[in-house]
Design a protein around this motif. Structure first.
Motif, PDB file in Angstrom:
ATOM      1  N   GLU A  48       0.842  -1.206   0.000  1.00  0.00           N
ATOM      2  CA  GLU A  48       0.000   0.000   0.000  1.00  0.00           C
ATOM      3  C   GLU A  48       0.874   1.251   0.000  1.00  0.00           C
ATOM      4  O   GLU A  48       0.620   2.209  -0.744  1.00  0.00           O
ATOM      5  CB  GLU A  48      -0.906   0.010   1.232  1.00  0.00           C
ATOM      6  CG  GLU A  48      -2.115  -0.906   1.129  1.00  0.00           C
ATOM      7  CD  GLU A  48      -2.946  -0.844   2.398  1.00  0.00           C
ATOM      8  OE1 GLU A  48      -2.492  -0.262   3.401  1.00  0.00           O
ATOM      9  OE2 GLU A  48      -4.055  -1.403   2.393  1.00  0.00           O
ATOM     10  N   LYS A  49       1.919   1.228   0.828  1.00  0.00           N
ATOM     11  CA  LYS A  49       2.802   2.392   0.917  1.00  0.00           C
ATOM     12  C   LYS A  49       3.552   2.613  -0.399  1.00  0.00           C
ATOM     13  O   LYS A  49       3.699   3.744  -0.874  1.00  0.00           O
ATOM     14  CB  LYS A  49       3.798   2.211   2.060  1.00  0.00           C
ATOM     15  CG  LYS A  49       4.646   3.451   2.313  1.00  0.00           C
ATOM     16  CD  LYS A  49       5.541   3.269   3.516  1.00  0.00           C
ATOM     17  CE  LYS A  49       6.272   4.561   3.848  1.00  0.00           C
ATOM     18  NZ  LYS A  49       6.976   5.154   2.715  1.00  0.00           N
ATOM     19  N   SER A  52       1.128   4.106  -2.872  1.00  0.00           N
ATOM     20  CA  SER A  52       0.823   5.504  -2.559  1.00  0.00           C
ATOM     21  C   SER A  52       2.004   6.402  -2.876  1.00  0.00           C
ATOM     22  O   SER A  52       1.838   7.503  -3.412  1.00  0.00           O
ATOM     23  CB  SER A  52       0.452   5.623  -1.078  1.00  0.00           C
ATOM     24  OG  SER A  52      -0.728   4.891  -0.805  1.00  0.00           O
ATOM     25  N   GLU A  56       1.960   9.559  -5.375  1.00  0.00           N
ATOM     26  CA  GLU A  56       2.192  10.883  -4.796  1.00  0.00           C
ATOM     27  C   GLU A  56       3.446  11.553  -5.333  1.00  0.00           C
ATOM     28  O   GLU A  56       3.598  12.769  -5.257  1.00  0.00           O
ATOM     29  CB  GLU A  56       2.320  10.758  -3.270  1.00  0.00           C
ATOM     30  CG  GLU A  56       1.041  10.408  -2.556  1.00  0.00           C
ATOM     31  CD  GLU A  56       0.113  11.608  -2.434  1.00  0.00           C
ATOM     32  OE1 GLU A  56       0.544  12.720  -2.783  1.00  0.00           O
ATOM     33  OE2 GLU A  56      -1.029  11.419  -2.005  1.00  0.00           O
ATOM     34  N   ALA A 262      -6.126   2.279  -0.817  1.00  0.00           N
ATOM     35  CA  ALA A 262      -5.033   3.163  -1.212  1.00  0.00           C
ATOM     36  C   ALA A 262      -5.397   4.606  -0.888  1.00  0.00           C
ATOM     37  O   ALA A 262      -6.558   4.934  -0.609  1.00  0.00           O
ATOM     38  CB  ALA A 262      -4.734   3.004  -2.701  1.00  0.00           C
ATOM     39  N   ASP A 263      -4.390   5.485  -0.927  1.00  0.00           N
ATOM     40  CA  ASP A 263      -4.616   6.879  -0.529  1.00  0.00           C
ATOM     41  C   ASP A 263      -5.303   7.703  -1.605  1.00  0.00           C
ATOM     42  O   ASP A 263      -5.866   8.756  -1.316  1.00  0.00           O
ATOM     43  CB  ASP A 263      -3.275   7.545  -0.173  1.00  0.00           C
ATOM     44  CG  ASP A 263      -2.646   6.938   1.074  1.00  0.00           C
ATOM     45  OD1 ASP A 263      -3.385   6.313   1.853  1.00  0.00           O
ATOM     46  OD2 ASP A 263      -1.421   7.096   1.257  1.00  0.00           O
ATOM     47  N   ARG A 264      -5.298   7.238  -2.881  1.00  0.00           N
ATOM     48  CA  ARG A 264      -5.811   8.078  -3.959  1.00  0.00           C
ATOM     49  C   ARG A 264      -6.729   7.269  -4.868  1.00  0.00           C
ATOM     50  O   ARG A 264      -6.665   6.034  -4.917  1.00  0.00           O
ATOM     51  CB  ARG A 264      -4.673   8.676  -4.786  1.00  0.00           C
ATOM     52  CG  ARG A 264      -3.603   9.389  -3.970  1.00  0.00           C
ATOM     53  CD  ARG A 264      -2.667  10.183  -4.857  1.00  0.00           C
ATOM     54  NE  ARG A 264      -3.335  11.356  -5.410  1.00  0.00           N
ATOM     55  CZ  ARG A 264      -3.447  12.518  -4.793  1.00  0.00           C
ATOM     56  NH1 ARG A 264      -2.922  12.687  -3.590  1.00  0.00           N
ATOM     57  NH2 ARG A 264      -4.074  13.530  -5.382  1.00  0.00           N
TER      58      ARG A 264
END
Length: 565
Positions: A48-49, A52, A56, A262-264
């Motif tokens: 996941e990181k 992201s 980003e 996920a972040d997006r």
């Protein structure tokens, strides 16, 4: 009755052991499953990181480009050729798939891939959501398959504003996410990234790409078609099934399944881990338990067999004595066989020298007659025949060592002549065997007193043994060195072969002793060589080398003063 009772006890023990092993196996499965779920969650967080971070990484770049003076001029139609080159430089430095500028109608007027077959220039992208959002003055982001290149990518857009804050153009960057997928493949992981509609947009397995985790509604399909998000992909349903919160089937294979957001873009990351490892570890624990029980049984059998071993000790002692007696008998037979070999060698030498002596003499007479009559006109041919006859005659004389050893005609000469003569005889064999040859000397004139041809035969024999010893060796090298040590001339023959093993030189010098395969040698070479060196008041040594191979050294008295005693 006692035998029946004993069988019942055995059967009861077997049932108890099997039941205990099965219970242990089920408990181990439950325990290792919880461990694997925890590990899968940790790995999910890692991926996941990484996802992201990949999304980003370039979020700021369109914002910076939208405020670049050259880009703003390009939005007005000024310096587009120079802008193309500038955008290409941005793309190459940032390792982006593309950077391009859209006018107020959504048509690309500058692009980093200008001049290529898949150039964006002239293409209209007004239907893309990232363009529509940017023209509203907002940052846009979108994932889809490129309509021009056919390659998927992550698009980020930023509006270019005029003095009144209105969007007049859009700058767009496209990121290639395939590097992230290759990293997953190289790691051997099973990962799926799905968008908000449940469509697989990134995955470690290409056959899962653009499949759906849930059935799409007709409205969703129409919306995807209008945005041309996935080109002509059929968006079929993936053959998978969720069975419980932490398990899922893909096809017929069951996996531990954990998922996270996920972040997006509203994406979800799915991590699948093969459950076979759980059962392998549980089976290992159960196997160790079963092995412990088996070891207990083996120990009981050992105690019983120990008693039997003690009963056999006396018979083993008698057998040992018999083995010793047989060994002594074999040694006696070996000594007798050695004596027979020496006697046979003497008879063989006498027979060979007698049978070959007359033909060699006749051949010498024929050659002399041919020379007188003029049938041989080439002096070189005559000299070659004479040298061959002399060598044949010399070889028969050497066999007389085993009949009546005596001194041949000795003279003073340089040992280098012996080395040269030996190399002339075996040089072709060395080249044919692919051996790297090196001859070296101390530079001093090494004079000895003796028979040149007999010493030449010794060197030839040592070289031929070295060639045979290096059969099957990759890096073949042979070194012959001549030097003067104290009052001796020392000739060393060093090879990179298999060495002489644990055998002593005395064993190797015995007649008919050979280490070669049957039919490749009689075992007389070193025996004859040792006798020749002894006749020259010399000695011969042999030893294995630490890095492989062995070295034979011939020590002969140095005759520097011309002393012939």
């Amino acid at each position: 009755m006692a035998r029946t009772t004993r069988k019942s006890v055995y059967y009861t023990l077997i049932v108890v052991v099997v039941a205990a092993t099965m219970l242990l196996f089920l408990g181990a499965v439950s325990y290792f499953r919880s461990i694997e779920i925890q590990e899968a969650g940790n790995r999910l967080s890692l991926y996941e990181k990484s996802l992201s971070d990949g999304l980003e990484r370039f979020q700021h770049l369109p914002y910076v480009l939208a405020r670049d003076a050259k880009v703003i001029e390009g939005a007005r139609g000024i310096g587009l050729d120079q802008l193309n080159v500038r955008l290409r430089g941005f793309a190459e430095k940032a390792k982006l798939e593309a950077v391009y500028l859209l006018d107020s109608f959504g048509t690309a007027i500058a692009a980093s891939n200008f001049g290529t077959k898949s150039s964006f220039i002239g293409q209209n992208y007004a239907f893309r959501p990232y363009y529509i959002k940017a023209m509203r003055g907002q940052t846009g982001e979108f994932f889809g398959v490129g309509t021009t290149t056919g390659r998927p990518g992550y698009f980020i857009s930023e509006p270019i504003l005029d003095a009144w804050g209105a969007a007049v153009a859009v700058i767009v960057i496209k990121l290639d996410m395939s590097g992230l997928e290759r990293a997953w493949v190289d790691a051997g992981e099973k990962i799926i990234v799905s968008n908000d509609a449940g469509i697989v947009v990134l995955t470690s397995h290409s056959q899962w790409l653009y499949k759906t985790l849930v059935a799409l509604t007709p409205e969703q399909r129409i919306n995807i078609m209008n945005k041309r998000q996935f080109g002509n992909q059929p968006l079929d349903l993936l053959d998978w099934k969720k069975t419980d919160p932490y398990s899922a089937y893909i096809g017929d294979q069951r996996f531990i399944h954990v998922t996270g957001a996920a972040d997006r873009l509203g994406w979800d990351v799915h991590f699948f881990q093969d459950e076979r490892r759980i059962y392998e570890r549980a089976a290992l624990v159960s196997g160790i338990f079963g092995l412990f029980i088996v070891l207990l049984l083996v120990f009981a059998v050992f105690l019983r067999s120990e008693r039997i071993r003690q009963a056999l000790a006396v018979s083993q002692s008698d057998r040992h004595k018999l083995i010793i007696a047989n060994k002594e008998l074999r040694n006696a037979q070996k000594e007798l066989s050695q004596s027979s070999k020496l006697a046979a060698l003497g008879q063989l030498s006498a027979s060979v020298t007698h049978e070959l002596g007359q033909p060699i003499s006749a051949l010498r007479n024929y050659l002399a007659a041919a020379e007188i009559s003029g049938h041989i006109t080439s002096e070189k041919t005559l000299l070659n025949f004479s040298n061959v006859i002399d060598r044949m005659d010399n070889l028969t004389r050497q066999l007389r060592l085993f009949i009546k050893p005596g001194m041949e005609k000795f003279e003073q000469f340089d040992i280098g002549d012996v080395i040269d003569g030996a190399m002339a005889l075996v040089g072709h064999d060395i080249d044919a065997a692919g051996i790297k040859m090196d001859c070296s000397s101390s530079g001093q004139k090494a004079l000895v007193f003796g028979n040149k041809l007999r010493l030449e035969q010794v060197v030839v024999n040592l070289i031929q043994n070295s060639i045979a010893a290096m059969d099957g060796v990759e890096d073949k090298a042979l070194n012959i060195n001549t030097e003067i040590i104290d009052s001796d001339v020392v000739v060393s023959v060093r090879d990179m072969g298999h060495g002489i093993g644990i055998k002593k030189l005395d064993e190797l010098q015995e007649p008919f002793h050979t280490t070669r395969a049957s039919g490749t040698g009689m075992g007389l070479g070193l025996s004859i060589s040792a006798e020749i060196v002894k006749d020259h008041n010399g000695r011969m040594t042999a030893e294995n080398l630490s890095k492989g191979g062995c070295v034979f050294c011939i020590y002969l008295p140095h005759s520097d003063t011309g002393d012939q005693s």
